[in-house]
Design a protein around this motif. Structure first.
Motif, PDB file in Angstrom:
ATOM      1  N   THR A  20       0.830  -1.208   0.000  1.00  0.00           N
ATOM      2  CA  THR A  20       0.000   0.000   0.000  1.00  0.00           C
ATOM      3  C   THR A  20       0.861   1.253   0.000  1.00  0.00           C
ATOM      4  OG1 THR A  20      -1.764  -1.152   1.199  1.00  0.00           O
ATOM      5  CG2 THR A  20      -1.788   1.259   1.238  1.00  0.00           C
ATOM      6  N   VAL A  21       1.872   1.278   0.863  1.00  0.00           N
ATOM      7  CA  VAL A  21       2.745   2.449   0.963  1.00  0.00           C
ATOM      8  C   VAL A  21       3.477   2.714  -0.349  1.00  0.00           C
ATOM      9  CG1 VAL A  21       4.815   3.376   2.073  1.00  0.00           C
ATOM     10  CG2 VAL A  21       3.066   2.259   3.451  1.00  0.00           C
ATOM     11  N   VAL A  22       4.020   1.660  -0.955  1.00  0.00           N
ATOM     12  CA  VAL A  22       4.814   1.837  -2.170  1.00  0.00           C
ATOM     13  C   VAL A  22       3.944   2.274  -3.344  1.00  0.00           C
ATOM     14  CG1 VAL A  22       6.301   0.681  -3.850  1.00  0.00           C
ATOM     15  CG2 VAL A  22       6.602   0.245  -1.415  1.00  0.00           C
ATOM     16  N   VAL A  23       2.781   1.675  -3.496  1.00  0.00           N
ATOM     17  CA  VAL A  23       1.893   2.057  -4.602  1.00  0.00           C
ATOM     18  C   VAL A  23       1.431   3.500  -4.444  1.00  0.00           C
ATOM     19  CG1 VAL A  23      -0.327   1.626  -5.698  1.00  0.00           C
ATOM     20  CG2 VAL A  23       1.138  -0.292  -5.095  1.00  0.00           C
ATOM     21  N   VAL A  24       1.014   3.857  -3.237  1.00  0.00           N
ATOM     22  CA  VAL A  24       0.587   5.240  -2.987  1.00  0.00           C
ATOM     23  C   VAL A  24       1.738   6.205  -3.264  1.00  0.00           C
ATOM     24  CG1 VAL A  24      -0.097   6.869  -1.186  1.00  0.00           C
ATOM     25  CG2 VAL A  24      -1.216   4.642  -1.342  1.00  0.00           C
ATOM     26  N   SER A  25       2.954   5.830  -2.863  1.00  0.00           N
ATOM     27  CA  SER A  25       4.113   6.696  -3.076  1.00  0.00           C
ATOM     28  C   SER A  25       4.454   6.832  -4.549  1.00  0.00           C
ATOM     29  CB  SER A  25       5.314   6.156  -2.296  1.00  0.00           C
ATOM     30  OG  SER A  25       5.056   6.166  -0.907  1.00  0.00           O
ATOM     31  N   ASN A  26       4.301   5.755  -5.307  1.00  0.00           N
ATOM     32  CA  ASN A  26       4.576   5.818  -6.747  1.00  0.00           C
ATOM     33  C   ASN A  26       3.621   6.771  -7.457  1.00  0.00           C
ATOM     34  OD1 ASN A  26       6.702   4.083  -6.632  1.00  0.00           O
ATOM     35  ND2 ASN A  26       5.584   2.290  -7.334  1.00  0.00           N
ATOM     36  N   ILE A  27       2.407   6.851  -6.972  1.00  0.00           N
ATOM     37  CA  ILE A  27       1.446   7.795  -7.538  1.00  0.00           C
ATOM     38  C   ILE A  27       1.768   9.213  -7.048  1.00  0.00           C
ATOM     39  CG2 ILE A  27      -0.983   8.471  -7.632  1.00  0.00           C
ATOM     40  CD1 ILE A  27      -1.675   5.499  -7.213  1.00  0.00           C
ATOM     41  N   ALA A  28       2.051   9.331  -5.751  1.00  0.00           N
ATOM     42  CA  ALA A  28       2.279  10.642  -5.149  1.00  0.00           C
ATOM     43  C   ALA A  28       3.524  11.327  -5.694  1.00  0.00           C
ATOM     44  CB  ALA A  28       2.387  10.501  -3.630  1.00  0.00           C
ATOM     45  N   VAL A  29       4.553  10.541  -6.044  1.00  0.00           N
ATOM     46  CA  VAL A  29       5.806  11.137  -6.510  1.00  0.00           C
ATOM     47  C   VAL A  29       5.650  11.803  -7.870  1.00  0.00           C
ATOM     48  CG1 VAL A  29       6.800   9.198  -7.803  1.00  0.00           C
ATOM     49  CG2 VAL A  29       8.306  10.730  -6.504  1.00  0.00           C
ATOM     50  N   GLN A  30       4.570  11.521  -8.571  1.00  0.00           N
ATOM     51  CA  GLN A  30       4.323  12.145  -9.867  1.00  0.00           C
ATOM     52  C   GLN A  30       3.581  13.482  -9.737  1.00  0.00           C
ATOM     53  OE1 GLN A  30       3.137   9.150 -13.008  1.00  0.00           O
ATOM     54  NE2 GLN A  30       2.951   7.838 -11.220  1.00  0.00           N
ATOM     55  N   HIS A  31       3.272  13.870  -8.503  1.00  0.00           N
ATOM     56  CA  HIS A  31       2.529  15.107  -8.267  1.00  0.00           C
ATOM     57  C   HIS A  31       3.364  16.064  -7.426  1.00  0.00           C
ATOM     58  CE1 HIS A  31      -1.147  13.397  -9.952  1.00  0.00           C
ATOM     59  NE2 HIS A  31      -0.821  12.279  -9.332  1.00  0.00           N
ATOM     60  N   PRO A  32       3.753  17.206  -7.979  1.00  0.00           N
ATOM     61  CA  PRO A  32       4.541  18.185  -7.228  1.00  0.00           C
ATOM     62  C   PRO A  32       3.790  18.686  -5.993  1.00  0.00           C
ATOM     63  CG  PRO A  32       4.618  18.672  -9.564  1.00  0.00           C
ATOM     64  CD  PRO A  32       3.564  17.617  -9.381  1.00  0.00           C
ATOM     65  N   ALA A  46       7.447  12.212  -1.020  1.00  0.00           N
ATOM     66  CA  ALA A  46       8.407  12.350   0.080  1.00  0.00           C
ATOM     67  C   ALA A  46       7.754  12.171   1.438  1.00  0.00           C
ATOM     68  CB  ALA A  46       9.095  13.709   0.000  1.00  0.00           C
ATOM     69  N   PHE A  47       6.446  12.439   1.524  1.00  0.00           N
ATOM     70  CA  PHE A  47       5.746  12.368   2.799  1.00  0.00           C
ATOM     71  C   PHE A  47       5.155  10.982   3.072  1.00  0.00           C
ATOM     72  CE2 PHE A  47       5.685  16.763   1.409  1.00  0.00           C
ATOM     73  CZ  PHE A  47       6.065  17.447   2.547  1.00  0.00           C
ATOM     74  N   THR A  48       4.982  10.184   2.036  1.00  0.00           N
ATOM     75  CA  THR A  48       4.355   8.873   2.213  1.00  0.00           C
ATOM     76  C   THR A  48       5.353   7.722   2.263  1.00  0.00           C
ATOM     77  OG1 THR A  48       4.051   8.650  -0.189  1.00  0.00           O
ATOM     78  CG2 THR A  48       2.249   9.657   1.063  1.00  0.00           C
ATOM     79  N   TYR A  49       6.418   7.804   1.474  1.00  0.00           N
ATOM     80  CA  TYR A  49       7.322   6.657   1.354  1.00  0.00           C
ATOM     81  C   TYR A  49       8.056   6.300   2.647  1.00  0.00           C
ATOM     82  CZ  TYR A  49      10.708   3.369  -0.394  1.00  0.00           C
ATOM     83  OH  TYR A  49      11.446   2.240  -0.568  1.00  0.00           O
ATOM     84  N   PRO A  50       8.475   7.259   3.498  1.00  0.00           N
ATOM     85  CA  PRO A  50       9.193   6.884   4.721  1.00  0.00           C
ATOM     86  C   PRO A  50       8.435   5.917   5.624  1.00  0.00           C
ATOM     87  CG  PRO A  50       9.507   9.205   4.291  1.00  0.00           C
ATOM     88  CD  PRO A  50       8.470   8.730   3.308  1.00  0.00           C
TER      89      PRO A  50
END
Length: 202
Positions: A20-32, A46-50
């Protein structure tokens, strides 16, 4: 030591959390990250992956380094497949390589420091793992693909750098902050997530 089949059954919750964390982060990293005009320096990822490092460290504490590596391997496979569906192939591949490298390093560092003060292992492993993850992900995902150049500096001195470099630096700065914040839930769970057996050397 638990048999592999039994061990994987008890790892279902960290595997689900990791994917869940990685998929959400992969989507989030495409949005400034647009608040405060930081869109050229930061993405939401940057806020979700850690949180992934928190999941790995809690698994390491509970089940040991061997189980944590199994979590990383399974989480890597599931996350890459899911990420390939919801994000661009280049993002998914970069995420997979960076994830595997950063998380395995996190497991090793945590395992070496786990007998020290409670905060040292998760903080050190999170920082080292984040540094490797950030460097690999941004260089593989965006180098050559993002060609915008930004100007940085102070009056009398300035230099140009690709925007993705600024993203990487800012991303790591946030991950340092998040590594410190993740100590709070980690510390709060110390009396709940207890080791099931004595940790063995990696």
């Amino acid at each position: 030591m638990a048999r592999p089949g039994v061990e994987m059954k008890r790892l279902w919750w960290p595997v689900a959390a990791m994917m869940t964390v990685v998929v959400v982060s992969n989507i989030a990293v495409q949005h400034p990250f647009t608040p405060w005009g930081l869109q050229d320096y930061l993405t939401w990822g940057a806020f979700t992956y850690p949180v992934a490092f928190l999941v790995t460290d809690l698994t390491n504490r509970r089940f040991g380094a061997s189980a944590a590596r199994r979590l990383v391997a399974v989480g890597f496979l599931l996350a890459v497949i899911a990420s390939a569906i919801v994000s661009e192939p280049r993002i998914a591949a970069a995420s997979g390589i960076a994830f595997l490298s950063g998380q395995l390093l996190d497991v090793s560092v945590f395992n070496r420091l786990r007998r020290l003060a409670w905060w040292r292992a998760p903080l050190a492993s999170g920082l080292v793992g984040s540094a490797i993850d950030t460097a690999l992900f941004f260089s593989l995902a965006f180098a050559g693909a993002v060609t915008e150049v930004a100007i940085y500096g102070i009056p009398g001195f300035s230099f140009a750098a690709p925007v993705w470099v600024a993203w990487a630096v800012s991303d790591f700065a946030v991950k340092v902050m998040m590594a410190l914040l993740m100590l709070m839930p980690y510390g709060a769970l110390l009396r709940i997530v207890l080791p099931v057996e004595q940790p063995r050397k990696a």
